[in-house]
Design an enzyme around this catalytic site. Sequence first.
Site, PDB file in Angstrom:
ATOM      1  CE1 TYR A 291      -4.164   1.787   0.935  1.00 35.71           C
ATOM      2  CE2 TYR A 291      -2.649   3.190   2.120  1.00 35.71           C
ATOM      3  CZ  TYR A 291      -3.889   2.967   1.592  1.00 35.71           C
ATOM      4  OH  TYR A 291      -4.858   3.910   1.713  1.00 35.71           O
ATOM      5  CE1 TYR A 342      -4.454   5.990  -0.986  1.00 36.47           C
ATOM      6  CE2 TYR A 342      -6.141   7.670  -0.695  1.00 36.47           C
ATOM      7  CZ  TYR A 342      -5.292   6.721  -0.155  1.00 36.47           C
ATOM      8  OH  TYR A 342      -5.284   6.500   1.197  1.00 36.47           O
TER       9      TYR A 342
END
Lengths: 387, 141
Positions: A291, A342
Amino acid sequence: METLKDKTAIVGIGHTEYSRDSRRSEMSLAVEAIRNAVADAGLKPSDIDGIAKFSMDNNDHVFLAANLGIPALRFFAEAPWGGGGGPVGSVLLGAMAVATGMANCVVAFRAMNERSGRGTGRFGLAAVREGAPGARGYLEPYGFFSPAQAVALSARRHMHLYGTKSEHFGAIALACRAHAQTNPNAVMRGRPLTLEDHQTSRMIADPLRLHDCCLETDGGAAVVITSAERARDLRHKPTYIMAGAFGATDRNTQAVVKFLEHPRSESTVVADDLFPRAGIAHKDIDICFLYDHFTPLVLMAFEELGFCKRGEGGPFVSDGKLRWPNGALPFNTSGGNLSEGYIHGMQNTIEAVRQLRGDAINQVKDAEIAFIASGNAVPNTAMIVRR
Amino acid sequence: MDARSNFPRPIPEFDAQEFWAGCNRGELLMQRCTSCKKFRWLPQPMCPSCNSLESEWVKVSGKGIVYSYTIIAHPVHPAAVSRVPYNVAQVQLDEDPQLILITNLVGVRNEDIRVGMRVQVTFEEHSPGVLLPKFERVSKS
């Protein structure tokens, strides 16, 4: 010991366009991504009987079921700390539901219009209020608001302890940006990044520069999880979930600032469980998805997840190891949160599935096993998947 | 006061009340377990070491070091626009290495801040009736 190993598989992936300003509702983004994922699996929305989402997602399970025409919703759940913690956690919730017979076919998704700011609000802007209750009261009076500011504190400490340099953080940003250049869905396609660009980009919270921070994006991303048995009859080669893990510690507070000297973190807890459950070692991982909210936390995640020793993250990421096609551990091959878009990390799971199916744009040759982790510095979730 | 003109003030509630009452008297109080005597931060109702629900608020020395810091350049709150660049620091108190507070350093230029710098608490007015613990550099002499 009973484990999740190879009992479930990801059988469908889908997403919307990733954009800077969709002017669409989050429900619209969610249902499009889910419809695409279900179609990719060769199923119909009415085949879905479970929905797992990020706690931060504004779309309601039941309203989604109403849109999708799901006649009997048997399972609904959400991954806590569902920003950084959600992308794998929501998939694992679905896998657990399927493995235990609570549901037959679960969709896990994230849909957000963060950039246009009509849903979640932009993470780069602080809420304006006169008073800060609870834990915020110890932070906001000092002008301390954003995740980037918290990460800057952890980054500075890492630099102090280990001699880590801004250029090391830059290596992560450059890998993601390079990978995005061939991805037609990447927000940052056509905008290559050099180390000089990184080093001269404007300061956000010293030592964190603009290019150390992920994008703000509108979009939706979804995956479909079902049993390994049913997966064999569907359209694509299944992506089997070998193992999953959740992890948090007594150090995870609302400040999202790491205590770097502590031997245990959310990511060490995850790694301690994950590899034994999968029955493999780090060296067996062909491709890695972490991430990538902020580059320093990616570097620290490699350390805490056991890919290198503590303090050695800088050199580890800087020798080209992460770069497709020649790196030893290709990382976030579609561009990640830093350069693809994102969608809170869910697009990394989609890309892992593409890689294991063998139809990724930046295809890693003979990729068999992928590692996928959610956010570092918040309660983490991670899984190991195989083709 | 317009919420845009200043950073939010702390709202003392439940586990936080004693801390902020201490600040308004010019005292830095830290929560300590009555049973095992371990300090903890942030304030919380249970001791993570021994699970006691009994705690006391102890005045600490207010001395410590800069554990880490950032110089904030990008304003994310309206009140930050006129203040950037400003520092936010973590100060590690001498009493326990796990006592790490978020604060501002005052009386020191941003470019002179270093990790490991010795600092001591001082109290600054945030808004009428609200004192915030901040930290100033301890001179080397």
